[in-house]
Design a protein around this motif. Structure first.
Motif, PDB file in Angstrom:
ATOM      1  N   VAL A 150      42.329  52.504 102.212  1.00  0.00           N
ATOM      2  CA  VAL A 150      41.520  52.000 101.101  1.00  0.00           C
ATOM      3  C   VAL A 150      40.668  53.159 100.573  1.00  0.00           C
ATOM      4  N   ILE A 151      40.828  53.454  99.271  1.00  0.00           N
ATOM      5  CA  ILE A 151      39.997  54.491  98.643  1.00  0.00           C
ATOM      6  C   ILE A 151      39.188  53.826  97.544  1.00  0.00           C
ATOM      7  N   GLY A 152      37.868  53.749  97.746  1.00  0.00           N
ATOM      8  CA  GLY A 152      36.969  53.195  96.736  1.00  0.00           C
ATOM      9  C   GLY A 152      36.191  54.325  96.095  1.00  0.00           C
ATOM     10  N   SER A 153      35.348  53.985  95.115  1.00  0.00           N
ATOM     11  CA  SER A 153      34.601  55.048  94.438  1.00  0.00           C
ATOM     12  C   SER A 153      33.602  55.719  95.383  1.00  0.00           C
ATOM     13  N   LYS A 154      33.168  55.007  96.426  1.00  0.00           N
ATOM     14  CA  LYS A 154      32.201  55.595  97.378  1.00  0.00           C
ATOM     15  C   LYS A 154      32.579  55.278  98.827  1.00  0.00           C
ATOM     16  N   LYS A 155      33.804  54.730  99.055  1.00  0.00           N
ATOM     17  CA  LYS A 155      34.218  54.352 100.415  1.00  0.00           C
ATOM     18  C   LYS A 155      35.612  54.865 100.708  1.00  0.00           C
ATOM     19  N   ASP A 176      31.230  55.563 104.302  1.00  0.00           N
ATOM     20  CA  ASP A 176      30.799  55.892 102.934  1.00  0.00           C
ATOM     21  C   ASP A 176      31.021  57.370 102.653  1.00  0.00           C
ATOM     22  N   LEU A 177      31.478  57.649 101.439  1.00  0.00           N
ATOM     23  CA  LEU A 177      31.603  59.029 100.979  1.00  0.00           C
ATOM     24  C   LEU A 177      30.226  59.510 100.524  1.00  0.00           C
ATOM     25  N   PRO A 178      29.927  60.812 100.641  1.00  0.00           N
ATOM     26  CA  PRO A 178      28.593  61.299 100.247  1.00  0.00           C
ATOM     27  C   PRO A 178      28.352  61.235  98.738  1.00  0.00           C
ATOM     28  N   LYS A 179      29.437  61.330  97.964  1.00  0.00           N
ATOM     29  CA  LYS A 179      29.334  61.304  96.498  1.00  0.00           C
ATOM     30  C   LYS A 179      30.463  60.434  95.954  1.00  0.00           C
ATOM     31  N   ASN A 180      30.344  60.049  94.694  1.00  0.00           N
ATOM     32  CA  ASN A 180      31.380  59.211  94.082  1.00  0.00           C
ATOM     33  C   ASN A 180      32.658  59.998  93.799  1.00  0.00           C
ATOM     34  N   LEU A 219      32.561  61.796 105.313  1.00  0.00           N
ATOM     35  CA  LEU A 219      31.902  60.504 105.525  1.00  0.00           C
ATOM     36  C   LEU A 219      30.456  60.772 105.910  1.00  0.00           C
ATOM     37  N   THR A 220      29.550  59.958 105.403  1.00  0.00           N
ATOM     38  CA  THR A 220      28.114  60.261 105.558  1.00  0.00           C
ATOM     39  C   THR A 220      27.654  60.252 107.016  1.00  0.00           C
TER      40      THR A 220
END
Length: 199
Positions: A69-74, A89-93, A126-127
């Motif tokens: 799953v690739i989301g704008s921030k996940k 969570d990704l650090p940036k969008n 990932l944060t």
């Protein structure tokens, strides 16, 4: 490891050098960073515009076995019915609709993430994972040379400014203002500049 100077001269020497980068400390920091990155369940690299990950999966894995799953921030990568290999969570969008993933040789998931802000480096994917020191990134010259002169100059200036900020030093614009003020002060020694503010 704590290094205790063996002589008073060394002690005063090491205290007076606190502003100088300590090669041993830098080497230790690099080794710690490398060990932290090696312990992650994936490998990754980035350019100023995108991030590429390689996530090992059990040999013989098929596309239909995967849960990606690739989301704008996940981001989530795993095998269906099992705990995710990586999730968070990704650090940036990112531009989710421009991101891709593929299964390579039934043994690794290759993920390509397009950054929304294509003018900054990521410290981690990932944060909750360990950070890298982005001030030490040297972009591939070939990538910078692909840009036209004006864009390249802007990217190089932004990277230099980012490094300066991280070290608590003035950016190129701030330095320019300080130089202008100094030049003006030198030309007008009779004026009082003690309350002059650079803004």
């Amino acid at each position: 490891m704590i290094h205790i100077p063996s002589t008073p001269a060394q002690a005063s020497q090491s205290m007076s050098d606190t502003n100088q980068p300590d090669p041993a400390a830098e080497k230790a920091a690099r080794e710690k960073e490398a060990a932290e990155q090696a312990a992650l369940p994936y490998t990754w690299r980035q350019t100023i515009a995108d991030v590429d990950l390689s996530v090992p999966v059990p040999p013989g894995t098929r596309g239909r076995d995967l849960d990606v799953v690739i989301g704008s921030k996940k981001l989530k990568v795993g095998l269906k019915g099992k705990d995710p290999i990586m999730e968070g969570d990704l650090p940036k969008n990112v531009r989710a609709d421009e991101c891709t993933w593929s299964l390579e040789d039934q043994k690794s998931v290759e993920i390509h993430l397009e950054k929304v802000n294509q003018m900054e480096w990521w410290a981690h994917v990932l944060t909750h994972h360990p950070k890298i020191d982005t001030s030490k990134i040297n972009p591939e010259n070939s990538k910078l040379s692909d840009l036209d002169g004006e864009t390249r100059a802007m990217v190089e200036k932004m990277m230099w400014d980012q490094r300066q900020k991280e070290m608590g030093k003035p950016t190129s614009d701030e330095q320019k203002k300080m130089d202008l003020l100094k030049k003006f002060q030198d030309q007008h020694p009779e004026m009082d500049f003690s309350n002059a503010k650079i803004g």
